[in-house]
Design an enzyme around this catalytic site. Structure first.
Site, PDB file in Angstrom:
ATOM      1  N   LYS A   1       0.825  -1.217   0.000  1.00 23.34           N
ATOM      2  CA  LYS A   1       0.000   0.000   0.000  1.00 23.34           C
ATOM      3  C   LYS A   1       0.858   1.265   0.000  1.00 23.34           C
ATOM      4  CE  LYS A   1      -0.757   0.615   4.972  1.00 23.34           C
ATOM      5  NZ  LYS A   1      -0.014   1.879   5.089  1.00 23.34           N
ATOM      6  N   THR A   2       1.989   1.242   0.715  1.00 26.95           N
ATOM      7  CA  THR A   2       2.846   2.433   0.748  1.00 26.95           C
ATOM      8  C   THR A   2       3.413   2.706  -0.640  1.00 26.95           C
ATOM      9  OG1 THR A   2       3.424   1.938   3.049  1.00 26.95           O
ATOM     10  CG2 THR A   2       4.828   3.513   1.888  1.00 26.95           C
TER      11      THR A   2
ATOM     12  N   ASP B   1      -3.530   7.959   4.559  1.00 28.94           N
ATOM     13  CA  ASP B   1      -3.036   6.610   4.840  1.00 28.94           C
ATOM     14  C   ASP B   1      -3.615   6.116   6.166  1.00 28.94           C
ATOM     15  OD1 ASP B   1      -1.595   4.290   4.533  1.00 28.94           O
ATOM     16  OD2 ASP B   1       0.316   5.139   5.193  1.00 28.94           O
ATOM     17  N   GLU B   2      -3.689   4.796   6.340  1.00 28.45           N
ATOM     18  CA  GLU B   2      -4.166   4.167   7.580  1.00 28.45           C
ATOM     19  C   GLU B   2      -5.524   4.740   8.003  1.00 28.45           C
ATOM     20  OE1 GLU B   2      -2.700   1.637   8.562  1.00 28.45           O
ATOM     21  OE2 GLU B   2      -0.527   1.794   8.267  1.00 28.45           O
TER      22      GLU B   2
ATOM     23  N   GLN C   1      -7.210  -4.603   9.906  1.00 29.67           N
ATOM     24  CA  GLN C   1      -6.087  -4.279  10.790  1.00 29.67           C
ATOM     25  C   GLN C   1      -6.398  -3.090  11.696  1.00 29.67           C
ATOM     26  OE1 GLN C   1      -1.978  -4.803   9.066  1.00 29.67           O
ATOM     27  NE2 GLN C   1      -3.096  -4.777   7.119  1.00 29.67           N
TER      28      GLN C   1
ATOM     29  N   ARG D   1       2.363 -10.928  10.079  1.00 24.31           N
ATOM     30  CA  ARG D   1       3.736 -10.413  10.188  1.00 24.31           C
ATOM     31  C   ARG D   1       4.728 -11.446   9.658  1.00 24.31           C
ATOM     32  NH1 ARG D   1       2.389  -6.111   9.441  1.00 24.31           N
ATOM     33  NH2 ARG D   1       0.380  -7.122   9.236  1.00 24.31           N
TER      34      ARG D   1
END
Length: 729
Positions: A23-24, A217-218, A248, A601
């Protein structure tokens, strides 16, 4: 799909970005695409994220994509868009415009310590008892109100009990004091910006014209104030792109509202929805496991993560006998994988995740015993935490009242109105008479420079220590700690109504778990032996701080990170999921999202561990395995240590053999722990220490062993059996 997230630039866009889906990368390319391909002026682009670290990374990536050479300390330039955290961007807006609301543009910002000091001062002036209404809890409620854009007038309407009534009174004075000092607190930065936009149409229009393209973002972590701010800025042109993953969303306790991302299509019915479902991080087995966990949640978007990576090894689900065996299992698996030398594995490739910080204590002891270097992220080592140091200071003063250093630490903790000047007077009195500080406190009536009130405060403290010393004659170490919590009002001091207070209290309960190993020893001896072990652990704690170390952290701290090998421990009902979530469906869904974050993770291999019994927070528990383990299909896992009929033990790729318990033979090159009674070692035994060499056992008491080492530079040492790397010769 990443291209779709980049090239859909007009109108609202919701990018649902699964874990590890890049996504980044998509967000930074989108910003560069707007400038280089669409010809948008950088001045007209706003990009917002949550942390300074994420903002800095975004700026550097965008600068690289644009071919802009830029000093990291001077990100703002005509060639760069406006990028930063919500707070940094709002401060910039307020510095230019807050005079329109009657405040000076050169306002100051109060940090957490300033805010708390102000609340305490106000409560004192209002004669509100801080023993009944904890200042931290009051401040936490004020912060929560501001995040909901509630001023003190609105909050007063909300108040519905004694605590919130008192908080409303404090809130009003608190805000007036901030205004008087031309100050903003952290929450004001967002709230005042929204207020500015509501009151000053021209200012809102100015920033709507400037920020024609908005990227957030987020987005799943936004609270109501942040949601309102972004919505107002995007209202005119509606070129808003939000990136996030509702799966998340794990920060509701910080005010994050998952509905902001779930309801985006209601706010913007014309929105394009792009799903990034290809994962570039993990194996398909790990992704399938994560999918089976999260799909039990009802309040979520639909997506299915997939990868072009290989299927990967089975997930190792291991049931240990207890928390120490769990730690031993992790340590041995780390050694096994490291010694296999696959792809030059180093300690930094491993992470151990847990639900609460208190779980790190046993893991730390095990890693120290094995000589495995570790570092704790997002927290401090167990014995370095303030609350642990406070309780240990109480215990050491109880054991030895002449310990003036520890006495000074606890003299005014919790607050007893014994300030620095009083302490200085008492110290001078002690020095004059050649007596200890504790003796001087007991003789406070003789100190002429003290007021009657201060003498009384000191004598009350002396009486408290005397009572606790009496408890040490009746109870083992764990019982003494429990007396400190109640008699010294330390439990009330910790449980201040904030989430942090609960964590601190859990840590102290975990210290009770450590102390309970000495319950069978006589009162007095129990505490002395316990304090010896803790002192030894503190010494060993400085060991192995090399750059290659295992990472340990809470699951909350792990968001956004990735590791080849991941261990998630404590997967039992009441531990993870946390006991607070058991009766609240919304909280249980958040715990499930936290499990999803932990699982995703892992890049190559995932270990999930639970224990049949666990000593945690001072209690021994036999909780059932976590319901999250039951969500995993049998074909994805290899189970070890489960005895229930139907459980399948597999061998093959990624399989591990059951780890022997501590009373079984374990060929690992390190002595198995002797246990609390020291039955494994006897006077006269020849032993070998990994660091100090050969020696002879002189004495074994509780969990402490005294050894005379042959090396004269080492001499006689007392060591904690539970952590010392000893081997019988």
């Amino acid at each position: 799909m990443q291209q779709g997230a980049v090239t859909n630039t007009e109108g609202p866009v919701l990018v649902i970005a699964g874990a590890g889906s890049g996504k980044t990368r998509a967000l930074t390319h989108r910003i560069a695409y707007l400038i280089k391909e669409k010809g948008v002026n950088p001045w007209n682009i706003l990009a917002v994220t949550f942390t300074n670290k994420a903002a800095s990374e975004m700026k550097l990536r965008v600068a690289e994509l644009l071919g802009v050479t830029i000093d990291p300390s001077h990100f703002q330039s005509p060639d760069m868009p406006t990028m930063g955290t919500f707070h940094s961007i709002c401060v910039r807006i307020l510095r230019k415009n807050i005079h329109l609301m009657g405040k000076e543009n050169a306002f100051v910002i109060y940090d957490g310590a300033d805010q708390l000091a102000l609340v305490k001062m106000i409560m004192k002036d209002l004669q509100i008892d801080d023993r009944k209404f904890n200042p931290r809890a009051v401040l936490s409620h004020i912060s929560g109100a501001k995040n909901q854009l509630m001023d003190f007038l609105e909050y007063r309407k909300f108040a519905n009990n004694i605590f919130t009534d008192q908080t409303a009174i404090v809130y009003e004075v608190y805000q007036k004091e901030l205004d008087k000092a031309n100050a903003l607190d952290f929450d004001d930065i967002l709230m005042k910006t929204v207020e500015l936009f509501i009151k000053e149409d021209a200012v809102l229009l100015k920033y709507q014209e400037q920020f024609k393209y908005i990227n957030v973002d987020e987005y799943q972590d936004t609270n109501h104030a942040q949601y309102k701010l972004v919505t107002m800025l995007a209202e005119k042109y509606r070129n808003i792109c939000v990136v996030g993953d509702d799966w998340q969303s794990i920060y509701s306790w910080r005010g994050a509202d998952i509905q902001n991302i779930l309801d985006f299509h209601k706010d913007y019915p014309e929105a394009k929805i792009v799903k990034l479902e290809q994962n570039y991080r993990s194996t398909q087995t790990i992704l399938d496991a994560a999918d089976n966990v999260i799909k039990k949640n009802k309040n979520r978007t639909e997506k299915k993560l997939w990868t072009e990576n290989n299927k990967g090894d089975l997930i190792q689900v291991i049931r240990a006998e207890d928390e120490r065996h769990e730690g031993e299992t992790i340590a041995r698996e780390i050694e096994r994988i490291s010694m296999a030398g696959l792809n030059e594995v180093t300690y930094k490739d491993f992470v151990v995740l847990y639900r609460t910080n208190a779980q790190s204590r046993v893991l730390e002891e095990v890693f120290m015993r094995y000589g495995i270097p570790y570092k704790i992220v997002g927290g401090v080592r167990f014995y370095e935490r303030k609350e642990i140091k406070d309780v240990l200071a109480y215990l050491r003063v109880i054991h030895n009242p002449a310990d003036s250093v520890r006495l000074l630490r606890i003299l005014n903790v919790p607050a007893r109105k014994i300030g620095n000047r009083t302490i200085q007077v008492v110290q001078e009195f002690a020095k004059l008479l050649g007596i200890t500080l504790m003796e001087a406190i007991c003789r406070a009536e003789e100190i002429s420079d003290l007021s009657p009130a201060k003498k009384d405060d000191l004598l009350k403290f002396a009486k408290l220590i005397n009572e606790l010393r009496g408890a040490n004659k009746e109870f083992a170490a764990a019982g003494v700690i429990k007396h400190i919590l109640i008699t010294a009002k330390y439990k009330k001091f910790l449980l201040d109504g904030s989430p942090e207070g609960e964590v601190r209290f859990e840590n102290v309960q975990e210290l009770i778990s450590v102390a309970s190993k000495y319950d069978k020893l006589e009162p007095g001896i129990s505490l002395a032996t316990f304090l010896e072990e803790v002192a030894l652990i503190a010494d060993i704690d400085q060991l192995n701080d090399g750059e290659s170390a295992i990472t340990m952290m809470t699951l909350h701290a792990a968001k956004g990170l990735e590791y080849p090998y991941v261990f998630i421990c404590g997967l039992e009902e009441g531990v993870f999921p946390h006991s607070r979530s058991m009766l609240e469906p919304a909280e249980l869904e958040e715990e499930r999202r936290l499990m999803y974050v932990g699982v995703t993770r892992a890049k190559e291999l995932l270990f999930l561990l639970c224990a049949k019994r666990r000593l945690l927070y001072g209690d021994s528990r036999c909780n059932a395995p976590s319901q999250f383990l039951a969500d995993l299909p049998e074909e994805l896992v290899m189970k070890t240590g489960f005895e229930i009929a139907g459980d399948r033990q597999r061998s093959g790729i990624g399989a591990i053999k059951p780890v022997p318990m501590e009373d079984e033979t374990a060929d690992v090159g390190i002595a198995v722990e002797a246990g609390n009674s020291g039955e494994e070692y006897h006077d006269g035994d020849n032993v070998e220490h990994k660091k100090f060499g050969a020696g002879i056992v002189l004495n074994v008491t509780g969990g402490v062993i005294t050894i005379a080492f042959k090396d004269p530079r080492v001499g006689v040492k007392k060591l904690a059996i539970s952590v010392a790397p000893l081997e019988k010769v």
